[in-house]
Design an enzyme around this catalytic site. Structure first.
Site, PDB file in Angstrom:
ATOM      1  NE  ARG A 164      -3.668  -2.405   0.120  1.00 15.65           N
ATOM      2  CZ  ARG A 164      -3.316  -3.550  -0.463  1.00 15.65           C
ATOM      3  NH1 ARG A 164      -2.195  -3.632  -1.150  1.00 15.65           N
ATOM      4  NH2 ARG A 164      -4.082  -4.615  -0.364  1.00 15.65           N
ATOM      5  CB  SER A 236      -9.296  -0.691   4.040  1.00 16.21           C
ATOM      6  OG  SER A 236     -10.009  -1.856   3.668  1.00 16.21           O
ATOM      7  CD  GLU A 332      -5.318   0.991   3.064  1.00 19.07           C
ATOM      8  OE1 GLU A 332      -5.718   1.388   1.945  1.00 19.07           O
ATOM      9  OE2 GLU A 332      -5.407  -0.181   3.434  1.00 19.07           O
TER      10      GLU A 332
END
Length: 337
Positions: A164, A236, A332
């Site tokens: 990520r 998320s 994130e």
């Protein structure tokens, strides 16, 4: 390029945070790219690049110029005996692009169906789901160096991909506007169904097609995750943390139900959603925001929230998981402040 003095961004981010930009520019074609550089120099400060607004936390007032990437186009660049090289412009909707690939017989992205956002955002975050990460499918990334006013081509190695993460999320890579991404998709396609939700899906029991995997991923995501069109969210909100084997063993001893996945290097990826749920945050709200009642990893906006509300809840959740598990969660979404 359309130049608006101000722009309400509330409807241009999937968290639906109340936000206004003092300077908003819409980028519709590559011939306008030099104008982006001119505006960067005129403003004397960095420019924010906005795509689908799906992985962002926007402050209430944004003084830096905002460029909205609306570049469009999908084409087959090259076909060999082994692969298709497909190019998609940065402003293309990611899910629609994946569906187009499936429809044309270009397979390999089906596990990444229904991820919100644009093609230009996919390498920034190195998006991944259901056993596939986009870095494994990317051939190259094409970008505009906003400061220098020139095009740049990035190989996969140049992008410095990790879980990520990528060069484009780091300070050294944030001055680039991604104009297009090229994907290398294999002609000898092999289905990826190792992820538990896919492995246990009866529809994929025997020799599944790419279309069947695409449909299954959409079905699973729709059952688990809230639709941003119905309630504001950015998917998320926290990364699944990576810990050492020793830390995983200690946690497994203390919490036998711990959800974890061993990685190739011997470390373990922990399920952040499971930890957040164990801390009592699933379905719990703090002001106008909360963690979703079906998926504790998803932060939702019940209406009228600002970035301050989101960050306050995120800090509270992080403090809980740190106290209970000794694990620090990492956000994130990128913060535009």
């Amino acid at each position: 390029m359309r130049d608006d003095t101000t722009q309400d961004l509330t409807g241009l981010n999937t968290l639906r945070l109340v936000s206004h930009a003092a300077h908003y520019f819409r980028l519709d074609n590559e011939q306008q790219l030099p104008q982006v550089t001119q505006r960067r120099h005129a403003a004397g400060q960095d420019i924010y690049v906005l795509g689908g607004g799906s992985n962002l936390v926007l402050r209430e007032h944004i003084s830096k110029p905002v460029v909205h990437n609306q570049l469009k186009g999908i084409r087959l660049v090259e076909e060999t005996d082994d692969v298709f090289i497909i190019e998609a412009a940065g402003g293309e909707n990611w899910h629609d692009f994946v569906a187009t690939c499936i429809g044309n017989g270009w397979y390999g992205l089906e596990n990444l169906a229904l991820i919100p956002g644009t093609v230009g955002a996919c390498p920034v975050q190195n998006i991944g789901a259901y056993g596939v990460e986009v870095m494994d499918r990317i051939e190259s990334v094409h970008a505009w160096d906003i400061e220098q006013g020139r095009s740049r081509l990035f190989s996969v190695a140049d992008c410095a991909f990790s879980y990520r993460d990528s060069l484009f999320k780091k300070p050294a890579g944030q001055g680039y506007l991604i104009t297009a991404v090229r994907f290398r998709l294999p002609k000898q396609w092999t289905p990826v169904t190792t992820y538990p939700d896919l492995k246990n899906d009866p529809a994929l029991a025997q020799s599944p097609t790419a279309q069947q995997i695409f449909d299954a991923v959409c079905r699973i995501r729709q059952a688990k995750l809230p639709d941003p069109a119905q309630i504001g969210n950015a998917g998320s909100f926290f990364k699944n943390p990576i810990v050492s084997a020793g830390k995983q063993s200690q946690l497994k001893s203390d919490y036998p139900a711990l959800v974890s996945y061993q990685q190739a290097d011997g470390s373990y990826k922990l399920a952040a959603g499971w930890m957040i749920e164990q801390c009592g945050w699933k379905g719990k709200s703090l002001g106008p925001v909360g963690m979703h009642h079906r998926q504790a990893l998803v932060l939702v906006n019940h209406g009228g929230a600002t970035a301050a509300d989101v960050l306050a809840l995120a800090d509270a959740v992080k403090a809980s998981t740190q106290e209970k598990f000794g694990v620090t969660l990492e956000r994130e979404p990128v913060l535009f402040d």
